[in-house]
Design a protein around this motif. Structure first.
Motif, PDB file in Angstrom:
ATOM      1  N   ALA A  58     126.801  35.091  -5.405  1.00 55.61           N
ATOM      2  CA  ALA A  58     127.409  36.342  -5.860  1.00 55.61           C
ATOM      3  C   ALA A  58     128.629  36.624  -4.997  1.00 55.61           C
ATOM      4  O   ALA A  58     128.544  36.571  -3.775  1.00 55.61           O
ATOM      5  N   ILE A  59     129.737  36.917  -5.638  1.00 56.90           N
ATOM      6  CA  ILE A  59     130.965  37.287  -4.933  1.00 56.90           C
ATOM      7  C   ILE A  59     131.414  38.620  -5.517  1.00 56.90           C
ATOM      8  O   ILE A  59     131.656  38.731  -6.718  1.00 56.90           O
ATOM      9  N   LEU A  60     131.499  39.639  -4.663  1.00 55.76           N
ATOM     10  CA  LEU A  60     131.825  40.994  -5.106  1.00 55.76           C
ATOM     11  C   LEU A  60     132.960  41.568  -4.275  1.00 55.76           C
ATOM     12  O   LEU A  60     133.056  41.296  -3.079  1.00 55.76           O
TER      13      LEU A  60
ATOM     14  N   VAL B 241     127.631  49.187  -3.028  1.00 55.87           N
ATOM     15  CA  VAL B 241     129.047  48.941  -3.281  1.00 55.87           C
ATOM     16  C   VAL B 241     129.338  49.271  -4.745  1.00 55.87           C
ATOM     17  O   VAL B 241     128.603  48.851  -5.644  1.00 55.87           O
ATOM     18  N   ALA B 242     130.387  50.061  -4.970  1.00 58.69           N
ATOM     19  CA  ALA B 242     130.845  50.384  -6.322  1.00 58.69           C
ATOM     20  C   ALA B 242     131.853  49.317  -6.746  1.00 58.69           C
ATOM     21  O   ALA B 242     132.865  49.114  -6.075  1.00 58.69           O
ATOM     22  N   VAL B 243     131.540  48.625  -7.834  1.00 57.79           N
ATOM     23  CA  VAL B 243     132.383  47.538  -8.325  1.00 57.79           C
ATOM     24  C   VAL B 243     132.821  47.872  -9.746  1.00 57.79           C
ATOM     25  O   VAL B 243     131.990  48.107 -10.621  1.00 57.79           O
ATOM     26  N   ASN B 244     134.137  47.927  -9.964  1.00 60.18           N
ATOM     27  CA  ASN B 244     134.668  48.239 -11.296  1.00 60.18           C
ATOM     28  C   ASN B 244     134.503  47.058 -12.239  1.00 60.18           C
ATOM     29  O   ASN B 244     134.714  45.911 -11.850  1.00 60.18           O
TER      30      ASN B 244
ATOM     31  N   ASN C  57     135.589  52.396   2.197  1.00 63.35           N
ATOM     32  CA  ASN C  57     136.291  51.156   2.542  1.00 63.35           C
ATOM     33  C   ASN C  57     136.058  50.094   1.477  1.00 63.35           C
ATOM     34  O   ASN C  57     134.952  49.941   0.966  1.00 63.35           O
ATOM     35  N   ALA C  58     137.114  49.335   1.183  1.00 65.16           N
ATOM     36  CA  ALA C  58     136.978  48.179   0.305  1.00 65.16           C
ATOM     37  C   ALA C  58     136.360  47.045   1.116  1.00 65.16           C
ATOM     38  O   ALA C  58     136.650  46.883   2.303  1.00 65.16           O
ATOM     39  N   ILE C  59     135.487  46.284   0.469  1.00 64.96           N
ATOM     40  CA  ILE C  59     134.783  45.194   1.140  1.00 64.96           C
ATOM     41  C   ILE C  59     134.612  44.045   0.156  1.00 64.96           C
ATOM     42  O   ILE C  59     134.435  44.265  -1.036  1.00 64.96           O
ATOM     43  N   ALA C  60     134.724  42.821   0.659  1.00 68.40           N
ATOM     44  CA  ALA C  60     134.427  41.626  -0.127  1.00 68.40           C
ATOM     45  C   ALA C  60     133.122  41.055   0.410  1.00 68.40           C
ATOM     46  O   ALA C  60     132.936  40.946   1.626  1.00 68.40           O
ATOM     47  N   ILE C  61     132.224  40.717  -0.489  1.00 74.09           N
ATOM     48  CA  ILE C  61     130.906  40.227  -0.108  1.00 74.09           C
ATOM     49  C   ILE C  61     130.654  38.898  -0.803  1.00 74.09           C
ATOM     50  O   ILE C  61     130.868  38.761  -1.999  1.00 74.09           O
ATOM     51  N   ASP C  62     130.207  37.938  -0.018  1.00 78.70           N
ATOM     52  CA  ASP C  62     129.802  36.636  -0.513  1.00 78.70           C
ATOM     53  C   ASP C  62     128.326  36.505  -0.167  1.00 78.70           C
ATOM     54  O   ASP C  62     127.950  36.625   0.998  1.00 78.70           O
ATOM     55  N   GLY C  63     127.484  36.347  -1.168  1.00 80.76           N
ATOM     56  CA  GLY C  63     126.062  36.280  -0.887  1.00 80.76           C
ATOM     57  C   GLY C  63     125.279  35.721  -2.046  1.00 80.76           C
ATOM     58  O   GLY C  63     125.812  34.968  -2.863  1.00 80.76           O
ATOM     59  N   ARG C  64     124.018  36.106  -2.113  1.00 81.49           N
ATOM     60  CA  ARG C  64     123.147  35.619  -3.173  1.00 81.49           C
ATOM     61  C   ARG C  64     122.291  36.757  -3.707  1.00 81.49           C
ATOM     62  O   ARG C  64     121.982  37.702  -2.989  1.00 81.49           O
ATOM     63  N   ILE C  65     121.899  36.659  -4.959  1.00 85.92           N
ATOM     64  CA  ILE C  65     121.081  37.687  -5.595  1.00 85.92           C
ATOM     65  C   ILE C  65     119.617  37.442  -5.256  1.00 85.92           C
ATOM     66  O   ILE C  65     119.142  36.307  -5.292  1.00 85.92           O
ATOM     67  N   GLN C  66     118.943  38.519  -4.909  1.00 83.91           N
ATOM     68  CA  GLN C  66     117.513  38.455  -4.630  1.00 83.91           C
ATOM     69  C   GLN C  66     116.807  39.460  -5.526  1.00 83.91           C
ATOM     70  O   GLN C  66     117.262  40.586  -5.683  1.00 83.91           O
TER      71      GLN C  66
ATOM     72  N   GLU D 137     119.133  42.945  -5.669  1.00 86.63           N
ATOM     73  CA  GLU D 137     120.070  43.253  -4.593  1.00 86.63           C
ATOM     74  C   GLU D 137     120.768  41.971  -4.173  1.00 86.63           C
ATOM     75  O   GLU D 137     120.309  40.871  -4.498  1.00 86.63           O
ATOM     76  N   VAL D 138     121.881  42.129  -3.504  1.00 85.74           N
ATOM     77  CA  VAL D 138     122.641  40.983  -3.016  1.00 85.74           C
ATOM     78  C   VAL D 138     122.444  40.883  -1.513  1.00 85.74           C
ATOM     79  O   VAL D 138     122.654  41.860  -0.787  1.00 85.74           O
ATOM     80  N   LEU D 139     122.016  39.707  -1.047  1.00 88.48           N
ATOM     81  CA  LEU D 139     121.918  39.444   0.383  1.00 88.48           C
ATOM     82  C   LEU D 139     123.273  38.922   0.835  1.00 88.48           C
ATOM     83  O   LEU D 139     123.730  37.863   0.370  1.00 88.48           O
ATOM     84  N   ALA D 140     123.931  39.656   1.724  1.00 89.99           N
ATOM     85  CA  ALA D 140     125.281  39.300   2.168  1.00 89.99           C
ATOM     86  C   ALA D 140     125.217  38.175   3.191  1.00 89.99           C
ATOM     87  O   ALA D 140     124.594  38.319   4.236  1.00 89.99           O
ATOM     88  N   ASP D 141     125.855  37.065   2.871  1.00 93.78           N
ATOM     89  CA  ASP D 141     125.992  35.962   3.818  1.00 93.78           C
ATOM     90  C   ASP D 141     127.302  36.091   4.592  1.00 93.78           C
ATOM     91  O   ASP D 141     127.395  35.682   5.739  1.00 93.78           O
ATOM     92  N   ASN D 142     128.309  36.654   3.937  1.00 93.47           N
ATOM     93  CA  ASN D 142     129.641  36.757   4.522  1.00 93.47           C
ATOM     94  C   ASN D 142     130.300  38.029   3.993  1.00 93.47           C
ATOM     95  O   ASN D 142     130.215  38.316   2.806  1.00 93.47           O
ATOM     96  N   VAL D 143     130.926  38.799   4.867  1.00 92.05           N
ATOM     97  CA  VAL D 143     131.679  39.982   4.452  1.00 92.05           C
ATOM     98  C   VAL D 143     133.097  39.880   4.975  1.00 92.05           C
ATOM     99  O   VAL D 143     133.342  39.282   6.023  1.00 92.05           O
ATOM    100  N   SER D 144     134.038  40.448   4.238  1.00 89.35           N
ATOM    101  CA  SER D 144     135.450  40.384   4.619  1.00 89.35           C
ATOM    102  C   SER D 144     136.133  41.713   4.351  1.00 89.35           C
ATOM    103  O   SER D 144     135.748  42.440   3.435  1.00 89.35           O
TER     104      SER D 144
END
Length: 147
Positions: A5-7, A31-34, A68-77, A93-100
């Motif tokens: 998942a990339i959000l 996280v609110a994603v349009n 704050n805007a955030i980019a999340i790279d993770g996986r769906i659980q 939910e998304v488990l965040a592996d990486n945030v930017s």
């Protein structure tokens, strides 16, 4: 099989750092994603629950705040549970592996709640996968950005 998942979105409330009984850091936030625009339709937003563990949780709580805007790279659980009324429920939910970081300090300051925590500027290291909080050094670029 692949579960990725990339959000990119905005945090809806200040993340709060908690610890498990075995002292492992964890935070949960939304996280609110349009959604993309549809012809003649209002823009819709999805509110997605995120969970970050250990040093990623500490990083999120230190540098990210409501708005704050955030980019999340993770996986769906997916978790199954029974609510108080005895109904079977399913939680995604998304488990965040990486945030930017997605934006610089000046852009995020306008949408964020006041905070004493400084945020890295554009051009500073902007991603965190694993490591130590001491690996990061804040760089003050002021308003002199190269673009």
């Amino acid at each position: 099989m692949l579960n990725k998942a990339i959000l990119v979105g905005r945090i809806t409330a200040d993340p709060e750092l908690r610890h498990t009984p075995s002292n492992i850091a964890v935070t949960s936030f939304t996280v609110a994603v349009n959604r993309p625009y549809s012809k003649n339709a209002e823009r819709q937003t999805d509110f997605i629950d995120i969970v970050a563990w250990r040093s990623t949780a500490e990083f999120v709580c230190r540098y990210f705040h409501k708005g704050n805007a955030i980019a999340i790279d993770g996986r769906i659980q997916v978790s199954n549970y029974t609510d108080k009324e005895g109904n079977k429920r399913r939680r995604f939910e998304v488990l965040a592996d990486n945030v930017s970081f997605v934006e610089g300090k000046n852009a995020s300051a306008a949408s964020a709640a006041p905070s004493e925590s400084a945020q890295p500027q554009a051009g500073a290291p902007v991603a965190f996968e694993s490591g130590n909080m001491d690996d990061f050094e804040e760089i003050d670029l002021g308003d002199d950005l190269p673009f």
